[in-house]
Design a protein around this motif. Structure first.
Motif, short mmCIF file in Angstrom:
data_model
loop_
_atom_site.label_atom_id
_atom_site.label_comp_id
_atom_site.label_asym_id
_atom_site.label_seq_id
_atom_site.Cartn_x
_atom_site.Cartn_y
_atom_site.Cartn_z
N LYS A 115 0.82 -1.22 0.00
CA LYS A 115 0.00 0.00 0.00
C LYS A 115 0.86 1.27 0.00
CE LYS A 115 -2.79 -1.19 3.48
NZ LYS A 115 -2.91 -2.64 3.65
N CYS A 116 2.08 1.17 0.52
CA CYS A 116 2.96 2.34 0.57
C CYS A 116 3.21 2.91 -0.83
CB CYS A 116 4.30 1.98 1.21
SG CYS A 116 4.15 1.47 2.92
N PHE A 117 3.19 2.02 -1.83
CA PHE A 117 3.48 2.48 -3.18
C PHE A 117 2.38 3.39 -3.73
CE2 PHE A 117 6.19 -1.34 -3.01
CZ PHE A 117 7.40 -0.74 -3.30
N LEU A 118 1.21 3.29 -3.13
CA LEU A 118 0.13 4.19 -3.58
C LEU A 118 0.48 5.64 -3.22
CD1 LEU A 118 -2.58 4.15 -5.02
CD2 LEU A 118 -3.70 3.90 -2.80
N GLY A 119 1.06 5.83 -2.06
CA GLY A 119 1.51 7.17 -1.67
C GLY A 119 2.59 7.67 -2.62
N THR A 120 3.48 6.77 -3.01
CA THR A 120 4.53 7.14 -3.97
C THR A 120 3.90 7.55 -5.30
OG1 THR A 120 5.92 5.47 -2.93
CG2 THR A 120 6.67 6.36 -5.03
N ALA A 121 2.88 6.79 -5.71
CA ALA A 121 2.19 7.11 -6.97
C ALA A 121 1.57 8.51 -6.90
CB ALA A 121 1.12 6.06 -7.25
N GLN A 122 0.96 8.82 -5.77
CA GLN A 122 0.33 10.14 -5.63
C GLN A 122 1.39 11.25 -5.64
OE1 GLN A 122 -1.87 8.90 -2.13
NE2 GLN A 122 -3.81 9.31 -3.18
#
Lengths: 229, 146
Positions: free
Chosen positions: B4-11
């Motif tokens: 899920k951390c990668f979603l923050g990176t995507a944003q």
């Protein structure tokens, strides 16, 4: 005389088949007496025209002057049959299946052209479809997808496979549909895909939206040339 | 770190300015956020018997496309839909990573992130046993008895 598929509120596809006369469905073509549709098909396929299944869903090349009036109506019905019920074509005697060929890439569009919103397939994509016997499913998709993503340009394209991974087939939808709405339509299309027996296609398809399409091609309107008669 | 951390990176990448490379990376990270969470759910809920049959000793043995097959193989419509979502995300991601002909826009990146958020929300809502069952069922269908 329009042919097409429509999406009902339940998400099911409803086929609208053309009629030769008001009461006569396209399914009755094989038993028609005069003009003898079987002989007619023989003429169309063997003598007077070239049929090529390429990308399309179907391109019919013909520059024959006889192809007017009633003949054109028959041609349109036959076209519709091929588009909507390709599996039935083999049941008509003295006919042959249209070839799925990538060899006619330079085929010139002449008098009649039945095409869709789809960008032509690459040879690599066509090869993938052939190897997996997905031709009919691809035709089905080319007919059906525009009804779910009305107005959008579409593209079927083989995605690059990474090491050890299976290849996937992309259905790119070039449009600006909102994320939730797009997801709903995509799910409805997947549901119909399964319900109509295209499970093998379902297992390899990836449907997603792109905002900007690459240059070099234009969307054709559905049945544009035929309907402009 | 979890998927899920990668979603923050995507944003973060999506908001980093007018930069197509960042948009492409955002699409890719959004997919990986979903892939990693889905893979974890499948592996941890699949029976040992099935995993042994397919020689899946750890999560890393589960590939991208076979994970989609697991989900799509489910008899549970919600789980099956997650497979469709994942298939959509991976296609978009492969475009973003490898297809330099198409243009990836800020809207494409936003769409991918929205899709990933929906996916992760839905993934957390479906019964995990159904995911494990779908994976096991697929393995038993496709792997012969040793």
């Amino acid at each position: 005389m329009q042919t097409g598929t429509t999406l009902t509120p339940s998400g099911r596809i409803s086929l609208t088949l053309p009629k030769y006369e008001e009461s006569e469905q396209v399914d009755d073509l094989s038993s028609r007496g005069s003009p003898d549709i079987r002989g007619y098909i023989d003429n169309v396929f063997s003598i007077n025209s070239e049929w090529r299944q390429r990308t399309c869903p179907l391109v019919w090349k013909s520059d024959k002057p006889w192809l007017t009036g009633p003949d054109l109506r028959d041609a349109r019905e036959l076209t519709s049959l091929l588009l909507n019920r390709p599996s039935q074509v083999g049941e008509l005697p003295n006919t042959r299946r249209i070839e799925w060929s990538t060899s006619c890439i330079d085929l010139e569009f002449t008098d009649l052209e039945v095409t869709s919103a789809f960008k032509p397939l690459t040879e690599e994509t066509a090869k993938f479809l052939l190897e997996r016997d997905l031709q009919e499913s691809a035709i089905w998709l080319q007919i059906t997808a525009p009804k779910f993503f009305e107005g959008a340009s579409l593209e079927i394209d083989l995605l690059p496979a990474e090491d050890g991974e299976d290849s996937l087939l992309a259905l790119r939808v070039y449009g600006s549909i909102g994320a939730t709405e797009f997801r709903n339509r995509r799910q409805a299309l997947c549901t119909v895909m399964l319900e109509t027996g295209h499970r093998q296609l379902y297992e390899v398809i990836s449907i997603f939206q792109r905002r900007v399409q690459d240059s070099g091609w234009q969307m054709f309107s559905w049945y544009s040339a035929v309907s402009s008669e | 770190v979890d998927g899920k951390c990668f979603l923050g990176t995507a944003q973060f990448l999506q908001n980093s300015g007018n930069d197509e490379a960042a948009y492409r990376s955002a699409v890719s990270r959004a997919y990986y956020a979903c892939f990693l969470e889905a893979r974890k759910a499948a592996f941890s809920n699949c029976s040992l018997n099935a995993r042994t049959r397919a020689h899946i000793r750890n999560e890393r043995k589960i590939g991208h496309t076979v994970l989609i097959h697991y989900f799509r193989n489910s008899s549970n419509r919600a789980v099956q839909s997650l497979g469709d979502d994942l298939a959509s995300l991976i296609g978009s991601r492969q475009d973003a990573d490898y297809n330099m002909i198409v243009t990836i826009t800020a809207d494409d990146a936003k769409n991918a992130i929205d899709d990933a958020k929906t996916f992760l929300t839905d993934l957390s809502a479906v019964p995990k046993a159904e995911i494990g069952q779908a994976m096991a069922s697929y393995i038993f269908q496709t792997h012969r008895t040793p």
